[in-house]
Scaffold this motif. Structure first.
Motif, PDB file in Angstrom:
ATOM      1  N   GLY A  32       0.947  -1.228   0.016  1.00 56.30           N
ATOM      2  CA  GLY A  32      -0.044   0.093   0.085  1.00 56.30           C
ATOM      3  C   GLY A  32       0.848   1.245   0.102  1.00 56.30           C
ATOM      4  O   GLY A  32       1.855   1.235  -0.605  1.00 56.30           O
ATOM      5  N   CYS A  33       0.183   2.320   0.599  1.00 56.17           N
ATOM      6  CA  CYS A  33       0.830   3.765   0.387  1.00 56.17           C
ATOM      7  C   CYS A  33       2.018   3.884   1.222  1.00 56.17           C
ATOM      8  O   CYS A  33       2.499   5.047   1.118  1.00 56.17           O
ATOM      9  CB  CYS A  33      -0.214   4.624   0.471  1.00 56.17           C
ATOM     10  SG  CYS A  33      -1.299   4.702  -0.833  1.00 56.17           S
TER      11      CYS A  33
ATOM     12  N   VAL B 166     -10.850   3.137 -11.459  1.00 60.92           N
ATOM     13  CA  VAL B 166      -9.829   4.099 -11.848  1.00 60.92           C
ATOM     14  C   VAL B 166      -8.820   3.989 -10.816  1.00 60.92           C
ATOM     15  O   VAL B 166      -8.731   4.036  -9.569  1.00 60.92           O
ATOM     16  CB  VAL B 166     -10.138   5.605 -11.675  1.00 60.92           C
ATOM     17  CG1 VAL B 166      -9.152   6.428 -12.250  1.00 60.92           C
ATOM     18  CG2 VAL B 166     -11.572   5.779 -12.632  1.00 60.92           C
ATOM     19  N   TYR B 167      -7.449   3.494 -11.329  1.00 65.37           N
ATOM     20  CA  TYR B 167      -6.382   3.606 -10.140  1.00 65.37           C
ATOM     21  C   TYR B 167      -5.644   4.743 -10.243  1.00 65.37           C
ATOM     22  O   TYR B 167      -5.732   5.515 -11.498  1.00 65.37           O
ATOM     23  CB  TYR B 167      -5.608   2.463 -10.457  1.00 65.37           C
ATOM     24  CG  TYR B 167      -6.074   1.082 -10.364  1.00 65.37           C
ATOM     25  CD1 TYR B 167      -6.407   0.768  -9.025  1.00 65.37           C
ATOM     26  CD2 TYR B 167      -6.425   0.097 -11.305  1.00 65.37           C
ATOM     27  CE1 TYR B 167      -6.994  -0.630  -8.649  1.00 65.37           C
ATOM     28  CE2 TYR B 167      -7.036  -1.228 -10.839  1.00 65.37           C
ATOM     29  CZ  TYR B 167      -7.208  -1.566  -9.650  1.00 65.37           C
ATOM     30  OH  TYR B 167      -7.606  -2.682  -9.032  1.00 65.37           O
ATOM     31  N   GLY B 168      -4.912   5.071  -9.194  1.00 60.77           N
ATOM     32  CA  GLY B 168      -3.919   6.489  -9.053  1.00 60.77           C
ATOM     33  C   GLY B 168      -4.895   7.607  -9.205  1.00 60.77           C
ATOM     34  O   GLY B 168      -6.126   7.682  -9.273  1.00 60.77           O
TER      35      GLY B 168
ATOM     36  N   THR C 228      -2.853  20.210  -3.921  1.00 62.17           N
ATOM     37  CA  THR C 228      -1.723  20.589  -3.424  1.00 62.17           C
ATOM     38  C   THR C 228      -1.188  19.706  -1.987  1.00 62.17           C
ATOM     39  O   THR C 228      -0.267  19.600  -1.376  1.00 62.17           O
ATOM     40  CB  THR C 228      -1.317  22.168  -3.015  1.00 62.17           C
ATOM     41  OG1 THR C 228      -2.621  22.667  -2.325  1.00 62.17           O
ATOM     42  CG2 THR C 228      -1.370  22.988  -4.244  1.00 62.17           C
ATOM     43  N   TYR C 229      -2.367  19.294  -1.424  1.00 64.85           N
ATOM     44  CA  TYR C 229      -2.380  18.754  -0.058  1.00 64.85           C
ATOM     45  C   TYR C 229      -2.157  17.237  -0.112  1.00 64.85           C
ATOM     46  O   TYR C 229      -1.915  16.547   1.019  1.00 64.85           O
ATOM     47  CB  TYR C 229      -3.559  19.072   0.883  1.00 64.85           C
ATOM     48  CG  TYR C 229      -4.651  18.742   0.074  1.00 64.85           C
ATOM     49  CD1 TYR C 229      -5.259  17.529   0.184  1.00 64.85           C
ATOM     50  CD2 TYR C 229      -5.507  19.589  -0.561  1.00 64.85           C
ATOM     51  CE1 TYR C 229      -6.458  17.245  -0.450  1.00 64.85           C
ATOM     52  CE2 TYR C 229      -6.529  19.618  -0.929  1.00 64.85           C
ATOM     53  CZ  TYR C 229      -7.021  18.332  -1.002  1.00 64.85           C
ATOM     54  OH  TYR C 229      -8.216  17.844  -1.771  1.00 64.85           O
ATOM     55  N   CYS C 230      -2.437  16.677  -1.141  1.00 63.87           N
ATOM     56  CA  CYS C 230      -2.618  15.341  -1.300  1.00 63.87           C
ATOM     57  C   CYS C 230      -1.320  14.540  -1.819  1.00 63.87           C
ATOM     58  O   CYS C 230      -0.830  14.860  -2.593  1.00 63.87           O
ATOM     59  CB  CYS C 230      -3.983  15.059  -2.141  1.00 63.87           C
ATOM     60  SG  CYS C 230      -4.573  13.244  -2.061  1.00 63.87           S
ATOM     61  N   ILE C 231      -1.369  13.392  -0.970  1.00 66.59           N
ATOM     62  CA  ILE C 231      -0.036  12.476  -1.097  1.00 66.59           C
ATOM     63  C   ILE C 231      -0.654  11.254  -2.236  1.00 66.59           C
ATOM     64  O   ILE C 231       0.299  10.607  -2.664  1.00 66.59           O
ATOM     65  CB  ILE C 231       0.189  12.051   0.232  1.00 66.59           C
ATOM     66  CG1 ILE C 231       1.671  11.328   0.131  1.00 66.59           C
ATOM     67  CG2 ILE C 231      -0.676  11.056   0.942  1.00 66.59           C
ATOM     68  CD1 ILE C 231       2.917  12.197  -0.213  1.00 66.59           C
ATOM     69  N   ILE C 232      -1.773  11.092  -2.468  1.00 64.64           N
ATOM     70  CA  ILE C 232      -2.255   9.921  -3.282  1.00 64.64           C
ATOM     71  C   ILE C 232      -1.322   9.780  -4.650  1.00 64.64           C
ATOM     72  O   ILE C 232      -1.210   9.036  -5.210  1.00 64.64           O
ATOM     73  CB  ILE C 232      -3.776   9.812  -3.361  1.00 64.64           C
ATOM     74  CG1 ILE C 232      -4.406   9.557  -2.014  1.00 64.64           C
ATOM     75  CG2 ILE C 232      -4.334   8.691  -4.182  1.00 64.64           C
ATOM     76  CD1 ILE C 232      -5.975   9.456  -1.879  1.00 64.64           C
ATOM     77  N   PRO C 233      -1.468  11.071  -5.335  1.00 63.56           N
ATOM     78  CA  PRO C 233      -0.759  10.841  -6.652  1.00 63.56           C
ATOM     79  C   PRO C 233       0.494  10.304  -6.771  1.00 63.56           C
ATOM     80  O   PRO C 233       0.936   9.365  -7.572  1.00 63.56           O
ATOM     81  CB  PRO C 233      -0.710  12.100  -7.317  1.00 63.56           C
ATOM     82  CG  PRO C 233      -2.109  12.920  -6.661  1.00 63.56           C
ATOM     83  CD  PRO C 233      -1.988  12.302  -5.269  1.00 63.56           C
TER      84      PRO C 233
ATOM     85  N   ARG D 221       0.158   6.484  -5.262  1.00 66.44           N
ATOM     86  CA  ARG D 221      -0.774   5.570  -6.120  1.00 66.44           C
ATOM     87  C   ARG D 221      -0.339   5.478  -7.756  1.00 66.44           C
ATOM     88  O   ARG D 221      -0.962   4.904  -8.376  1.00 66.44           O
ATOM     89  CB  ARG D 221      -2.416   5.651  -5.864  1.00 66.44           C
ATOM     90  CG  ARG D 221      -2.733   5.030  -4.283  1.00 66.44           C
ATOM     91  CD  ARG D 221      -4.133   4.933  -4.078  1.00 66.44           C
ATOM     92  NE  ARG D 221      -4.645   4.084  -3.209  1.00 66.44           N
ATOM     93  CZ  ARG D 221      -4.745   2.728  -3.302  1.00 66.44           C
ATOM     94  NH1 ARG D 221      -4.744   1.919  -4.440  1.00 66.44           N
ATOM     95  NH2 ARG D 221      -5.283   2.121  -2.391  1.00 66.44           N
ATOM     96  N   GLY D 222       0.409   6.503  -8.120  1.00 61.87           N
ATOM     97  CA  GLY D 222       0.741   6.944  -9.331  1.00 61.87           C
ATOM     98  C   GLY D 222      -0.230   7.634 -10.274  1.00 61.87           C
ATOM     99  O   GLY D 222      -1.262   8.041  -9.830  1.00 61.87           O
TER     100      GLY D 222
END
Ligand code: SAM
Length: 426
Positions: A68-69, A144-146, A152-157, A160-161
């Motif tokens: 995971g992340c 939809v993955y990634g 600006t605050y988000c770590i997901i990209p 998760r690519g």
């Protein structure tokens, strides 16, 4: 998303011959699937990881997989150094590293290759783990993955690519397989689920997918989350309104009710645009419920900017508000370029003010159901009460000795509160 990823891995492990156990000390393989969207989630994952060390010391054959992340698509060497008792690391949504590790171990022990079996498992449709077949009522399907939006605050990209949609046919076939295994409700997942298909050669849309899923016999309900305001087309709203199995419930985060903060978050819309969208959703989908997400204490958020968010929530009266206090995530734009200058006390105070407001709103919305009859899809029994949800996603509890699992029944509501309702089957 992690629940869906874990289920896929559990089913693959079963096909390799493993069985689930509730006791970690009995396990041959332990998978820790992690989330780092806020510091609290990361702390929890690290805590769990530390607690696995004694098990590994006692049983050196135990395989520990960190997924995971916390690992992310680019890997995380410092975590691997800090926790040397981890045997395998896997990026989010990727069962392959663990399965490859286990099958080559098996090959060494048995003297023959398991590659073909492994390929079949990885290519096959999702089969639910045995413990969930004909028991699981509601399942997730990632479509939809990634994510490529880069708020600006988000770590997901970063973790998760880049955004990529799953092939259309693969989703339909997975949904059919799940229904064949007893699933009654499917929730389609994506960080920006309404962008489904934009990266695929034939540009299928979420609305098209909903129309095709609606045809599946035996499937009772379809949901999807999370939508971004900029990608909610009229066609999508019309599909939700028209299709009988698609629930009238939309998850569409605002994140802040102030234009300067929205700009600093790089959300790509204004408060006026969001309000217009909410008006349109409510006009086009009768009886719709709407959930939003809000972050309080974003860098630079003043009292008056927060007040704009408070006033907006009071005006729009959303059915649900998922609230979070801003948490700087290492490597995000806001963490690198902005100062986390709202104190913890102020973040908490703003959080509590919104929480109190939302409690009043939800109490009032739910009270309108008192004495009314709603359709409830029942999921499971906890203690002596069955738990289910209305099409609007409101939790309903009912006392019954019958087996209600997977049934959709009319329920008359006898009590309502801010977070759930109680009723009787008529
Ligand atoms: N992709 C969806 C979106 O951005 O609208 C939801 C993804 S995220 C798993 C769920 C929620 O976590 C977000 O909507 C946001 O409110 C919250 N979140 C994300 N990053 C955060 C951060 N750095 N601090 C606090 N909350 C955060």
């Amino acid at each position: 998303m992690n629940v869906a990823d874990s289920r896929r891995l559990a089913s693959a492990l079963e096909q390799l011959g493993y069985q689930p156990t509730k006791r970690p000390e009995e396990a041959a393989v332990i998978v820790l699937n992690t989330c780092v969207v806020r510091q609290s989630a990361e702390d929890k994952a690290i805590g769990r990881l530390s607690s696995l060390k004694p098990l590994k010391q006692k049983n050196p054959d135990l395989v520990i997989n960190l997924m995971g992340c916390l690992i992310g698509v680019r890997g995380n060497q410092s975590i691997q150094k800090r926790f040397p008792w981890v045997d395998v690391v896997s990026p989010p949504s990727d069962p392959e590293p663990l399965l490859t590790y286990l099958s080559s171990r098996l090959a060494r022990e048995t003297g023959h290759s398991h590659q073909e079996k492994l390929n079949a498992i990885l290519d096959g449709d999702l089969i639910l783990p045995a413990s969930e077949q004909n028991k699981l009522v509601s399942a997730f399907i990632p479509i939809v993955y990634g994510c490529s939006h880069a708020c600006t605050y988000c770590i997901i990209p970063a973790k998760r690519g880049v955004e990529h949609s799953r092939p259309y046919r693969e989703i339909l076939s997975e949904a059919q397989t799940m229904v064949d295994q007893g699933v009654k409700e499917i929730t389609l997942l994506g960080q920006i689920v309404d962008r489904y298909g934009l990266d695929l050669p034939e540009h299928p849309t979420l609305a098209m997918l909903l129309r095709d899923l609606d045809e599946i016999e035996g499937l009772e309900r379809i949901r999807f989350l999370t939508s971004h305001p900029n990608w909610m087309t009229d066609d999508l709203l019309d599909a939700v309104a028209a299709l009988p199995k698609v629930c009238p419930h939309i998850e569409v985060p605002i994140q802040a009710g102030d234009d300067a903060i929205l700009k600093a978050m790089r959300r790509g819309y204004t408060v006026a645009k969001y309000k217009e969208l909410i008006g349109k959703i409510r006009a086009r989908i009768p009886g719709v419920s709407i959930a939003t997400d809000i972050i309080v204490g974003f860098p630079g958020e003043t009292e008056s900017q927060f007040q704009h968010t408070f006033d907006l929530l009071a005006e729009l009266r959303m059915d649900v508000a998922h609230l979070a206090r801003y948490s700087p995530r290492t490597g995000t734009y806001s963490e690198r370029k902005m100062v986390d200058d709202v104190s913890d006390a102020d973040k908490m105070h703003r959080f509590r003010r919104l929480e109190t407001l939302q409690k009043e709103i939800a109490t009032e919305i739910h009270a309108r159901f008192l004495g009314k009859t709603v359709e409830v899809l029942f999921e499971e029994k906890s203690r002596d009460r069955w738990r289910g949800r209305t099409p609007n996603n409101i939790l309903v509890f009912v006392e019954s000795d019958e087996n209600l699992r997977g049934k959709v029944l009319p329920v008359t509501i006898t009590w309502t509160g801010p977070w759930s309702m109680v009723g009787e089957i008529i």
